[in-house]
Design an enzyme around this catalytic site. Structure first.
Site, short mmCIF file in Angstrom:
data_model
loop_
_atom_site.label_atom_id
_atom_site.label_comp_id
_atom_site.label_asym_id
_atom_site.label_seq_id
_atom_site.Cartn_x
_atom_site.Cartn_y
_atom_site.Cartn_z
N ASN A 9 -40.58 53.29 -30.84
CA ASN A 9 -40.74 54.76 -30.31
C ASN A 9 -41.05 54.53 -28.71
OD1 ASN A 9 -41.63 57.06 -29.65
ND2 ASN A 9 -43.67 57.01 -30.46
N LYS A 11 -40.97 56.60 -26.48
CA LYS A 11 -41.42 57.81 -26.05
C LYS A 11 -40.68 58.21 -24.58
CE LYS A 11 -46.00 56.02 -27.62
NZ LYS A 11 -47.29 55.84 -27.69
N HIS A 96 -46.38 63.02 -34.49
CA HIS A 96 -47.05 61.95 -33.52
C HIS A 96 -48.14 62.45 -32.75
CE1 HIS A 96 -47.73 59.01 -30.49
NE2 HIS A 96 -46.87 58.03 -31.31
N GLU A 98 -48.99 62.07 -30.13
CA GLU A 98 -49.12 62.90 -28.77
C GLU A 98 -48.63 64.40 -28.99
OE1 GLU A 98 -46.93 59.47 -27.36
OE2 GLU A 98 -48.79 58.27 -27.30
N GLU A 167 -51.44 55.89 -37.95
CA GLU A 167 -51.39 55.21 -36.45
C GLU A 167 -52.82 56.02 -36.14
OE1 GLU A 167 -47.61 54.82 -34.18
OE2 GLU A 167 -47.85 57.03 -34.05
N GLY A 173 -51.60 52.87 -27.52
CA GLY A 173 -51.32 52.85 -26.07
C GLY A 173 -52.71 52.35 -25.58
N SER A 212 -50.69 49.91 -30.90
CA SER A 212 -51.12 48.48 -30.31
C SER A 212 -50.65 47.22 -30.95
CB SER A 212 -52.48 48.31 -29.64
OG SER A 212 -52.69 49.31 -28.94
P1 PGA Z 1 -48.28 51.88 -29.03
O1 PGA Z 1 -47.92 53.21 -29.69
O2 PGA Z 1 -47.68 50.77 -29.71
O3 PGA Z 1 -47.97 51.66 -27.72
O4 PGA Z 1 -49.69 51.95 -29.46
C1 PGA Z 1 -47.38 53.39 -30.70
C2 PGA Z 1 -46.84 54.80 -31.18
O5 PGA Z 1 -47.39 55.79 -30.41
O6 PGA Z 1 -46.27 55.10 -31.91
#
Ligand code: PGA
Length: 253
Positions: A9, A11, A96, A98, A167, A173, A212
């Protein structure tokens, strides 16, 4: 045989040029792909067409990070599934955290998107996960169940055509992935919830972990019975780490 999906992903990162560069770097590092470990990249909308050209017939799938459920019309700024398909995508990420927290997406909106994606023939990746506060209050599984019940409403036997990504919001993140025990517990519980709601067809649903994931911790996550891969943010933006994570999954098929 265990099936995996390793999904990047990206982003809101990369532009046209760096999209091609990153895909070419991944391809230069890894040319042989296992049928049991599907690989997917999800660049921003504006780079999908370029990514499609760069990937050509390579065995790397292309996906979008979001979609709108209406087919066309006066929806300024939104992207339809036909548009996404015309860029060569076969996956779409929805729900997601976010999008839920920054852009107000509700389970109802995610359910609308889910039905539209299934009708379009694309594969949805539905993200769910608890916040740190919800975990501290001991409500993790109540929250996950609520997200499952409401966002997956009405899909019945199509449960086998979707991917679920667990998640935990606090792990995204932050550099603090869920522990092996936390991932194991959550994924076993999710499989049980899906089985209770949809029956044994749900055994075919891939359940990814996200939050992460790195080339260092991937092994301890992929060895778990009910983990079918990962949704990877930061570590998918570096070809070496992304390829190491793909290779790690190949150990478990
Ligand atoms: P990350 O993000 O691996 O940077 O923690 C995962 C995600 O948001 O799908």
């Amino acid at each position: 045989m265990k099936q995996f999906l390793i999904a990047g992903n990206w982003k809101m990162n990369t532009d046209i040029n760096s999209t091609s560069d990153l895909l070419e770097s991944i391809w230069n590092l890894k040319k042989n792909y296992s049928n049991s470990v599907q690989v997917l990249v999800c660049p921003p909308f504006t780079n999908l067409s370029q990514a499609n050209k760069t990937l050509q017939d390579k065995p790397i799938h292309l996906g979008a990070q979001n979609c709108y459920w209406e087919p066309k019309g006066a929806f300024t700024g939104e992207i339809s599934l036909d548009m996404i398909k015309s860029c060569g995508c076969n996956y779409v990420i929805i729900g997601h955290s976010e999008r839920r927290s920054l852009f107000g997406e509700t389970n109802q909106m995610i359910n609308n998107k889910l039905h539209a994606i299934l009708s379009s023939g694309l594969i949805p990746i539905v993200c769910i996960g608890e916040t740190l506060e919800e975990r501290r209050e001991g409500r993790t599984f109540v929250v996950l169940e609520e997200q499952i019940v409401n966002s997956l409403e009405g899909i019945d036997e199509k449960i086998q055509d979707i991917v679920v990504a667990y998640e935990p919001v606090w792990a995204i993140g932050t550099g603090v992935a869920a522990t092996e025990e936390q991932v194991d517990e959550a994924h076993n519980k999710l499989r049980e919830m899906l089985n209770n709601k949809f029956g044994s067809t749900a055994n075919k649903t891939l359940i990814l972990y996200g939050g992460s994931v790195t080339s260092e911790n991937a092994d301890s996550i992929f060895k778990l019975t009910n983990v079918n891969g990962a949704l990877i943010g930061g570590a998918s933006l570096k070809a070496e780490t992304f390829v190491t994570i793909i290779n790690t999954a190949e150990k478990y098929v």
